[in-house]
Scaffold this motif. Sequence first.
Motif, PDB file in Angstrom:
ATOM      1  N   GLY A 156       0.813  -1.212   0.000  1.00 37.62           N
ATOM      2  CA  GLY A 156       0.000   0.000   0.000  1.00 37.62           C
ATOM      3  C   GLY A 156       0.839   1.252   0.000  1.00 37.62           C
ATOM      4  N   GLY A 157       0.163   2.373  -0.003  1.00 33.02           N
ATOM      5  CA  GLY A 157       0.821   3.664  -0.063  1.00 33.02           C
ATOM      6  C   GLY A 157       1.259   4.163   1.297  1.00 33.02           C
ATOM      7  N   ASP A 158       1.898   5.326   1.276  1.00 36.02           N
ATOM      8  CA  ASP A 158       2.491   5.906   2.472  1.00 36.02           C
ATOM      9  C   ASP A 158       1.920   7.310   2.669  1.00 36.02           C
ATOM     10  OD1 ASP A 158       4.055   6.810   4.530  1.00 36.02           O
ATOM     11  OD2 ASP A 158       5.975   6.457   3.551  1.00 36.02           O
ATOM     12  N   ASN A 159       0.901   7.416   3.509  1.00 32.61           N
ATOM     13  CA  ASN A 159       0.267   8.708   3.725  1.00 32.61           C
ATOM     14  C   ASN A 159       1.194   9.688   4.441  1.00 32.61           C
ATOM     15  OD1 ASN A 159      -2.607   8.468   2.731  1.00 32.61           O
ATOM     16  ND2 ASN A 159      -2.479   6.648   4.014  1.00 32.61           N
ATOM     17  N   TYR A 160       1.890   9.214   5.440  1.00 37.76           N
ATOM     18  CA  TYR A 160       2.877  10.070   6.116  1.00 37.76           C
ATOM     19  C   TYR A 160       3.944  10.512   5.117  1.00 37.76           C
ATOM     20  CZ  TYR A 160       6.556  11.530   9.378  1.00 37.76           C
ATOM     21  OH  TYR A 160       7.538  12.236  10.048  1.00 37.76           O
ATOM     22  N   GLY A 161       4.376   9.588   4.266  1.00 39.46           N
ATOM     23  CA  GLY A 161       5.382   9.905   3.258  1.00 39.46           C
ATOM     24  C   GLY A 161       4.903  10.928   2.246  1.00 39.46           C
ATOM     25  N   MET A 162       3.591  10.924   1.938  1.00 38.67           N
ATOM     26  CA  MET A 162       3.046  11.950   1.057  1.00 38.67           C
ATOM     27  C   MET A 162       3.273  13.331   1.651  1.00 38.67           C
ATOM     28  SD  MET A 162      -0.617  10.496  -0.307  1.00 38.67           S
ATOM     29  CE  MET A 162      -0.901  11.924  -1.363  1.00 38.67           C
ATOM     30  N   GLY A 163       2.971  13.458   2.938  1.00 34.99           N
ATOM     31  CA  GLY A 163       3.172  14.740   3.610  1.00 34.99           C
ATOM     32  C   GLY A 163       4.633  15.149   3.632  1.00 34.99           C
ATOM     33  N   LEU A 164       5.497  14.178   3.908  1.00 37.01           N
ATOM     34  CA  LEU A 164       6.940  14.470   3.903  1.00 37.01           C
ATOM     35  C   LEU A 164       7.395  14.976   2.540  1.00 37.01           C
ATOM     36  CD1 LEU A 164       8.721  11.561   5.831  1.00 37.01           C
ATOM     37  CD2 LEU A 164       8.549  13.951   6.528  1.00 37.01           C
ATOM     38  N   SER A 165       6.998  14.262   1.496  1.00 39.53           N
ATOM     39  CA  SER A 165       7.433  14.630   0.151  1.00 39.53           C
ATOM     40  C   SER A 165       6.923  16.016  -0.235  1.00 39.53           C
ATOM     41  CB  SER A 165       6.951  13.594  -0.871  1.00 39.53           C
ATOM     42  OG  SER A 165       7.604  12.352  -0.675  1.00 39.53           O
ATOM     43  N   ALA A 166       5.654  16.291   0.078  1.00 43.26           N
ATOM     44  CA  ALA A 166       5.088  17.600  -0.228  1.00 43.26           C
ATOM     45  C   ALA A 166       5.798  18.699   0.546  1.00 43.26           C
ATOM     46  CB  ALA A 166       3.593  17.613   0.080  1.00 43.26           C
ATOM     47  N   GLY A 167       6.039  18.450   1.833  1.00 41.34           N
ATOM     48  CA  GLY A 167       6.696  19.446   2.672  1.00 41.34           C
ATOM     49  C   GLY A 167       8.113  19.749   2.235  1.00 41.34           C
ATOM     50  N   HIS A 168       8.850  18.703   1.883  1.00 45.98           N
ATOM     51  CA  HIS A 168      10.234  18.918   1.448  1.00 45.98           C
ATOM     52  C   HIS A 168      10.296  19.614   0.095  1.00 45.98           C
ATOM     53  CE1 HIS A 168      12.563  17.219   4.664  1.00 45.98           C
ATOM     54  NE2 HIS A 168      11.843  16.108   4.662  1.00 45.98           N
ATOM     55  N   THR A 198      -1.009  15.182   7.211  1.00 52.52           N
ATOM     56  CA  THR A 198      -0.708  16.464   7.856  1.00 52.52           C
ATOM     57  C   THR A 198       0.534  16.365   8.722  1.00 52.52           C
ATOM     58  OG1 THR A 198      -2.981  17.286   7.812  1.00 52.52           O
ATOM     59  CG2 THR A 198      -1.557  18.127   9.552  1.00 52.52           C
ATOM     60  N   LYS A 199       0.676  15.284   9.461  1.00 53.07           N
ATOM     61  CA  LYS A 199       1.860  15.133  10.320  1.00 53.07           C
ATOM     62  C   LYS A 199       3.138  15.075   9.491  1.00 53.07           C
ATOM     63  CE  LYS A 199       4.024  12.305  13.910  1.00 53.07           C
ATOM     64  NZ  LYS A 199       4.762  13.499  14.356  1.00 53.07           N
ATOM     65  N   GLY A 200       3.116  14.324   8.390  1.00 53.61           N
ATOM     66  CA  GLY A 200       4.291  14.267   7.533  1.00 53.61           C
ATOM     67  C   GLY A 200       4.660  15.635   6.996  1.00 53.61           C
ATOM     68  N   PHE A 201       3.652  16.396   6.594  1.00 59.37           N
ATOM     69  CA  PHE A 201       3.873  17.749   6.073  1.00 59.37           C
ATOM     70  C   PHE A 201       4.476  18.637   7.146  1.00 59.37           C
ATOM     71  CE2 PHE A 201       2.000  21.949   4.722  1.00 59.37           C
ATOM     72  CZ  PHE A 201       2.758  22.084   3.564  1.00 59.37           C
ATOM     73  N   ASP A 202       3.888  18.611   8.335  1.00 56.73           N
ATOM     74  CA  ASP A 202       4.395  19.441   9.434  1.00 56.73           C
ATOM     75  C   ASP A 202       5.814  19.056   9.824  1.00 56.73           C
ATOM     76  OD1 ASP A 202       1.991  20.773   9.445  1.00 56.73           O
ATOM     77  OD2 ASP A 202       1.192  19.732  11.210  1.00 56.73           O
ATOM     78  N   ASP A 203       6.094  17.749   9.853  1.00 55.23           N
ATOM     79  CA  ASP A 203       7.441  17.298  10.210  1.00 55.23           C
ATOM     80  C   ASP A 203       8.467  17.757   9.189  1.00 55.23           C
ATOM     81  OD1 ASP A 203       6.469  16.138  12.482  1.00 55.23           O
ATOM     82  OD2 ASP A 203       6.645  14.063  11.782  1.00 55.23           O
ATOM     83  N   ALA A 204       8.104  17.724   7.910  1.00 53.90           N
ATOM     84  CA  ALA A 204       9.028  18.175   6.869  1.00 53.90           C
ATOM     85  C   ALA A 204       9.313  19.664   7.003  1.00 53.90           C
ATOM     86  CB  ALA A 204       8.453  17.867   5.488  1.00 53.90           C
ATOM     87  N   LEU A 205       8.281  20.446   7.303  1.00 56.05           N
ATOM     88  CA  LEU A 205       8.457  21.901   7.401  1.00 56.05           C
ATOM     89  C   LEU A 205       9.347  22.307   8.573  1.00 56.05           C
ATOM     90  CD1 LEU A 205       4.896  23.315   6.541  1.00 56.05           C
ATOM     91  CD2 LEU A 205       6.884  23.047   5.040  1.00 56.05           C
ATOM     92  N   LYS A 206       9.480  21.430   9.561  1.00 57.10           N
ATOM     93  CA  LYS A 206      10.367  21.735  10.691  1.00 57.10           C
ATOM     94  C   LYS A 206      11.816  21.908  10.248  1.00 57.10           C
ATOM     95  CE  LYS A 206       7.514  19.260  14.065  1.00 57.10           C
ATOM     96  NZ  LYS A 206       7.414  18.051  14.949  1.00 57.10           N
ATOM     97  N   ASN A 207      12.148  21.367   9.069  1.00 58.86           N
ATOM     98  CA  ASN A 207      13.499  21.515   8.540  1.00 58.86           C
ATOM     99  C   ASN A 207      13.734  22.887   7.912  1.00 58.86           C
ATOM    100  OD1 ASN A 207      14.764  18.621   8.689  1.00 58.86           O
ATOM    101  ND2 ASN A 207      12.698  18.298   7.898  1.00 58.86           N
ATOM    102  N   TYR A 208      12.697  23.698   7.828  1.00 59.56           N
ATOM    103  CA  TYR A 208      12.806  25.003   7.168  1.00 59.56           C
ATOM    104  C   TYR A 208      12.288  26.084   8.120  1.00 59.56           C
ATOM    105  CZ  TYR A 208      13.141  21.720   3.303  1.00 59.56           C
ATOM    106  OH  TYR A 208      13.513  20.674   2.491  1.00 59.56           O
TER     107      TYR A 208
END
Length: 348
Positions: A156-168, A198-208
């Motif tokens: 299956g897919g990776d919902n957290y990973g979607m957020g990470l990829s979008a955020g980065h 949403t969590k993946g997106f927020d976690d990625a944005l913490k790098n910026y």
Amino acid sequence: MPPITSRRGLLMGAAAVSAGAVLTGCTSNEPKDSDDGPADNGQAVADDKPGKEVTIGFAGPQADHGWLNAINDNAKRRAEKYQDVTLESTEGSNDTAAQIGQVETLINKKVDVLVVLPADGKALTQVGLKAMKAGIPVVNLDRIFATAQAYRCWIGGDNYGMGLSAGHYIGEKLKDKGNARVVELAGLDNLELTKQRTKGFDDALKNYPNIKKVARQAAEFTVESGQAKMSQLLQAQKDFDALWNHDDDQGVGALRAVKQAGRDDFLMVGGAGALSAFQEIKADRGVLKATVLYPPTMAASAIDLARALGQGKGIGGMAEFEIPASITLYSAVVDKDNVDQYMSTGFK
């Protein structure tokens, strides 16, 4: 992963268009070099050549959404590719009781392998267990059963990973801009998949540290809700630099709202991998610059896995005799630089 009521109750990366590449692009009858270690052991691996005949039972979703319809189409088209595969396909249902009955019918037909995308993973766990106890291996597609005992392999897919990829992706585009502002158009908030995105997106944005998320609005994975909720966001936020929209179908509505408002002062990243999104990205005529994948080609890969299970084969390129127990697919970013590679996988 879309909602149970209207989508997937709810691939591989840039180097592979879909997880099917695991079984088809990376499998071979070529002998391995003797220095390849444990893989050089005469192991049988899946390939495209006809082999043992396998009957695969497929219980998919009701095709009431573009992504779900593409799931069914991908499974059927993949099965037609193989001379040795017979596909017993159900009508598809988002009603758990009806789908349980459909799976039980497939069990009674004594299919060799089952591929199931459950309307509700928890609710269908018992029928998955029933199949496994009957000696029918189950490939659990996307919405996961409550216990690993109910399936032989999950893909299956990776919902957290979607957020990470979008955020980065957004982060890299805005990293040199001081005090950048972003907004988020999420899916249904009562779904775990939305929370993960949403969590993946927020976690990625913490790098910026220069980027701040200033607003979030939840839509419902539909064109109409996307348009309505995006209009609200645009009215409330007169100045922002980027938008992440969780779903390309609701993104159709979001883009309508953007055009109606005459806005072109931000970049937009979508989610899932709709053909309309790919076409918009390729045309490069508006705010949509990229989308992160949660593609329905995973259903084709599930058929590949089921065939390998039915034939008692492993995966080429791996040392093990058996297919893996779990495969989480990568959420690649598709933008104008690589959109042509993915265009054929886009769903309508």
